[in-house]
Design a protein around this motif. Structure first.
Motif, PDB file in Angstrom:
ATOM      1  N   HIS A 158      12.674 -66.095  14.708  1.00 32.39           N
ATOM      2  CA  HIS A 158      12.994 -67.463  15.143  1.00 32.39           C
ATOM      3  C   HIS A 158      11.768 -68.108  15.797  1.00 32.39           C
ATOM      4  CE1 HIS A 158      17.148 -66.272  14.418  1.00 32.39           C
ATOM      5  NE2 HIS A 158      17.554 -67.506  14.695  1.00 32.39           N
ATOM      6  N   ARG A 159      11.035 -67.320  16.587  1.00 32.81           N
ATOM      7  CA  ARG A 159       9.837 -67.865  17.236  1.00 32.81           C
ATOM      8  C   ARG A 159       8.791 -68.255  16.197  1.00 32.81           C
ATOM      9  NH1 ARG A 159       8.678 -70.877  20.758  1.00 32.81           N
ATOM     10  NH2 ARG A 159       9.950 -69.730  22.270  1.00 32.81           N
ATOM     11  N   ARG A 165       5.308 -74.265  20.598  1.00 29.66           N
ATOM     12  CA  ARG A 165       5.568 -75.403  21.491  1.00 29.66           C
ATOM     13  C   ARG A 165       7.050 -75.642  21.746  1.00 29.66           C
ATOM     14  NH1 ARG A 165       1.168 -80.054  19.644  1.00 29.66           N
ATOM     15  NH2 ARG A 165      -0.708 -78.780  20.010  1.00 29.66           N
ATOM     16  N   VAL A 166       7.896 -75.218  20.836  1.00 29.94           N
ATOM     17  CA  VAL A 166       9.335 -75.465  20.964  1.00 29.94           C
ATOM     18  C   VAL A 166       9.966 -74.377  21.830  1.00 29.94           C
ATOM     19  CG1 VAL A 166      11.506 -75.601  19.685  1.00 29.94           C
ATOM     20  CG2 VAL A 166       9.443 -76.667  18.756  1.00 29.94           C
ATOM     21  N   GLN A 167      10.851 -74.780  22.730  1.00 30.92           N
ATOM     22  CA  GLN A 167      11.559 -73.830  23.585  1.00 30.92           C
ATOM     23  C   GLN A 167      12.752 -73.235  22.821  1.00 30.92           C
ATOM     24  OE1 GLN A 167      11.370 -73.317  27.465  1.00 30.92           O
ATOM     25  NE2 GLN A 167       9.281 -73.537  26.713  1.00 30.92           N
ATOM     26  N   LEU A 168      12.999 -71.940  23.064  1.00 30.60           N
ATOM     27  CA  LEU A 168      14.149 -71.261  22.479  1.00 30.60           C
ATOM     28  C   LEU A 168      14.971 -70.644  23.608  1.00 30.60           C
ATOM     29  CD1 LEU A 168      12.508 -69.411  19.437  1.00 30.60           C
ATOM     30  CD2 LEU A 168      14.051 -71.371  19.332  1.00 30.60           C
ATOM     31  N   VAL A 169      16.260 -70.941  23.612  1.00 32.83           N
ATOM     32  CA  VAL A 169      17.162 -70.414  24.644  1.00 32.83           C
ATOM     33  C   VAL A 169      18.284 -69.649  23.953  1.00 32.83           C
ATOM     34  CG1 VAL A 169      18.647 -70.961  26.602  1.00 32.83           C
ATOM     35  CG2 VAL A 169      16.618 -72.365  26.138  1.00 32.83           C
ATOM     36  N   GLU A 170      18.526 -68.446  24.428  1.00 32.24           N
ATOM     37  CA  GLU A 170      19.592 -67.594  23.863  1.00 32.24           C
ATOM     38  C   GLU A 170      20.929 -67.999  24.474  1.00 32.24           C
ATOM     39  OE1 GLU A 170      22.475 -64.840  24.601  1.00 32.24           O
ATOM     40  OE2 GLU A 170      20.760 -64.449  25.929  1.00 32.24           O
ATOM     41  N   PHE A 171      21.895 -68.330  23.607  1.00 33.02           N
ATOM     42  CA  PHE A 171      23.213 -68.830  24.018  1.00 33.02           C
ATOM     43  C   PHE A 171      24.342 -67.893  23.562  1.00 33.02           C
ATOM     44  CE2 PHE A 171      22.886 -73.801  24.369  1.00 33.02           C
ATOM     45  CZ  PHE A 171      22.092 -73.663  25.493  1.00 33.02           C
ATOM     46  N   ARG A 508       4.536 -60.956  21.390  1.00 32.20           N
ATOM     47  CA  ARG A 508       4.015 -62.261  20.983  1.00 32.20           C
ATOM     48  C   ARG A 508       2.593 -62.132  20.431  1.00 32.20           C
ATOM     49  NH1 ARG A 508       4.942 -68.038  23.795  1.00 32.20           N
ATOM     50  NH2 ARG A 508       6.981 -67.457  23.009  1.00 32.20           N
ATOM     51  N   GLU A 509       1.754 -61.352  21.106  1.00 25.27           N
ATOM     52  CA  GLU A 509       0.360 -61.199  20.666  1.00 25.27           C
ATOM     53  C   GLU A 509       0.288 -60.520  19.298  1.00 25.27           C
ATOM     54  OE1 GLU A 509      -1.337 -59.025  23.859  1.00 25.27           O
ATOM     55  OE2 GLU A 509      -1.410 -60.747  25.232  1.00 25.27           O
ATOM     56  N   GLN A 510       1.081 -59.463  19.102  1.00 22.54           N
ATOM     57  CA  GLN A 510       0.993 -58.733  17.832  1.00 22.54           C
ATOM     58  C   GLN A 510       1.591 -59.529  16.680  1.00 22.54           C
ATOM     59  OE1 GLN A 510       1.946 -54.597  17.730  1.00 22.54           O
ATOM     60  NE2 GLN A 510       0.751 -54.111  19.559  1.00 22.54           N
ATOM     61  N   VAL A 511       2.681 -60.239  16.913  1.00 17.03           N
ATOM     62  CA  VAL A 511       3.247 -61.066  15.843  1.00 17.03           C
ATOM     63  C   VAL A 511       2.287 -62.195  15.491  1.00 17.03           C
ATOM     64  CG1 VAL A 511       5.123 -62.626  15.223  1.00 17.03           C
ATOM     65  CG2 VAL A 511       5.638 -60.468  16.372  1.00 17.03           C
TER      66      VAL A 511
END
Length: 553
Positions: A158-159, A165-171, A508-511
């Motif tokens: 998803h990221r 730049r877009v925020q992702l929130v788990e709901f 995040r760094e490895q992806v």
């Protein structure tokens, strides 16, 4: 290592019955203490992708170090099970289960760093120890790795879909498979790249940022008789002042701007919705984010939000923005942004969208064009509807110094024998990995600048030479004699929250470092996982020696 928040279900009995019956049979045959090696790995990346994120290691280490202890109560339960009714050595076996010989003190555990990108067939976790003890760890380790890695991978995908730049929130708590599923999903969605969760318990337990707005019920609850006055003009409270301002801005600023540019009327918007927004803004003037689709997003919700937002700004606050939970998200968000820019040029209002979001939706919205700043993702993230299981397995690869293999008519289910190390080889660009190479423990380490033959584990014709600019061993010793080995000096004193942040950064760094063709949503390039020439030879020798030769007549 700081204690991991305890789950009372995670004990040696969180296992399949056959692990205990096999351990008894090993014990009865005097084989229970034979040195053995098991690999935990998966055979295929999830979600039709070509990478996976390894997660759950913190829980694995905590279980093996602290929770893998059979108690007298556990053994009393095992004793009364019908399968052991005629087990003549049962009491000696139960004494073994409760001894130090059956504990985390007698195993060594090697693993990839948590949050690492990983690939099929390579060991994520390697366990060395007595045969029966390693066998008893199988199911628990699988359940502690499978779902966390699946959720973390889903979150990372998803990221990748939305960018940085877009925020992702788990709901997802309300749609998760029970409380444990909800807590696990919140933790590992955050590790995989989400910015926050709506799950208050996960925020409390793991230190994850917590975000939320309000529900449609809050807006609906303000429904009132149509003739009721909007507000007591004589009241002097801050809330009443906010209401007076909101109605004034609606009539004098928002309504004329909407009529002129969009043929909309703010005065025609639902007034009970406006009252709800005023009430919520009065309660949370620094965190006002309005759900605008209870009645009509563009015709009512957005105009009412703007009236209250301008009133809040008049009082010195900064409203956050809106949430859209239904409808054509691309169109509504783009129109809402146009309306914002006309009514309040230079505004910084955010547009938050939910409504059954998943990875494919995010790519579709990107193609259509949208003005959304943040997404709330629930059901598809925490239940992994696109693929509900990762399929990690735990296989014996060596016993009593002898490599062993599991052969299958499906070559992809044939295991790779022996105690192995895993190296990541980087190309000309030392930040971009090209191949993961498995080698036998006994082989010398590969070196940068050295030409290395890399073989496909099963197919002879698939091989290549690689001269890496950088070589990184990725399977590290993490537990020995009951002691957890920190990844580095800083990690030795890190809290669980610190370790979660470290794994999140690593993910995040490895992806981000992966080539895009490995990450693209359609037909991604397979990442190469290879074996050394010596390991290839061992695989095929054992394959041929263990496979029966049929005789036809």
């Amino acid at each position: 290592m700081e204690p991991f928040p305890r789950n009372n279900f995670v004990t040696p009995l969180l296992t399949d019955l056959y692990e205990i019956t096999m351990a008894y049979a090993y014990f009865r045959e005097g084989r229970h203490l034979l040195p053995a090696t098991f690999d935990l790995f998966f055979r295929k990346n999830p979600f039709q992708g070509e990478y996976t994120v390894f997660a759950g290691l913190t829980e694995v280490l905590h279980f093996v170090q602290e929770q893998f202890r059979f108690t007298a109560e556990h053994c009393a339960f095992i004793r009364q099970h019908e399968v052991f009714a005629e087990a003549e050595q049962l009491e000696a076996f139960l004494a073994f289960l409760q001894s130090d010989e059956c504990s985390g003190q007698v195993v060594q555990l090697r693993a990839l760093p948590e949050g690492s990108v990983c690939f099929p067939l390579e060991p994520l976790v390697r366990v060395d120890g007595p045969l029966a003890v390693c066998q008893l760890l199988e199911t628990t380790l699988l359940t502690l790795v499978n779902f966390p890695s699946l959720v973390a991978t889903n979150a990372a995908r998803h990221r990748v879909a939305v960018g940085d730049r877009v925020q992702l929130v788990e709901f997802g708590l309300r749609r998760a498979q029970g409380p444990d599923g909800g807590m696990t999903a919140s933790r590992y969605a955050y590790l995989g790249g989400f910015d926050a969760t709506s799950n208050v318990m996960a925020a409390f337990t793991y230190g994850i940022p917590c975000r939320g707005t309000h529900a449609h019920a809050f807006v609906q609850s303000f429904v009132r008789p149509a003739q009721a006055p909007p507000v007591d003009a004589g009241a002097s409270t801050e809330r009443s002042a906010l209401a007076l301002l909101a109605y004034r801005y609606r009539d004098e600023i928002v309504d004329p701007a909407l009529r002129q540019s969009f043929q909309l009327s703010a005065k025609a918007a639902n007034e009970s919705e406006l009252e709800a927004f005023i009430a919520y803004a009065a309660a949370f003037p620094r965190a006002f984010l309005a759900l605008v689709d209870t009645y009509d997003s563009l015709g009512s919700g957005v105009p009412n939000f703007l009236a209250v937002a301008l009133a809040l700004e008049h009082q010195g606050y900064k409203p956050l923005g809106i949430r859209i939970d239904s409808g054509d998200l691309a169109y509504i968000s783009s129109q809402a942004r146009r309306i914002f820019d006309v009514v309040k040029p230079g505004n910084k209002y955010i547009i938050f969208a939910s409504s059954d979001i998943h990875e494919d939706t995010l790519y579709a919205l990107k193609e259509q064009g949208h003005a959304i700043d943040a997404f709330g993702v629930g059901t598809h993230l925490v239940t992994c509807q696109k693929q509900p299981a990762l399929g990690c397995v735990f296989k014996l690869v060596q016993v009593d110094q002898t490599p062993c293999i599991k052969v299958s008519e499906d070559p992809n289910k044939t295991t790779i024998p022996g105690r192995k190390r895993v190296y990541r080889l980087y190309g000309r660009d030392p930040s971009v990995s090209m191949i993961d190479l498995m080698m036998l423990d006994s082989e010398p380490e590969p070196q940068p600048g050295e030409r290395i033959l890399c073989c496909h584990p099963y197919e002879e014709h698939k091989r290549c030479y690689m001269t890496p600019s950088r070589v990184e061993e990725i399977l590290h010793l993490r537990l020995i004699n009951g002691t957890v080995m920190p990844e580095d000096a800083l990690a030795s004193t890190a809290s669980d929250r610190d370790r979660l942040q470290l794994a999140r950064r690593r993910c995040r760094e490895q992806v981000q470092a992966l080539r895009y063709d490995y990450k693209r949503p359609l037909n991604p390039t397979p990442y190469k996982v290879s074996v050394s020439a010596a390991l290839f030879k061992l695989v095929h020798q054992l394959w041929l020696s263990e496979l029966t030769i049929r005789e036809l007549s």
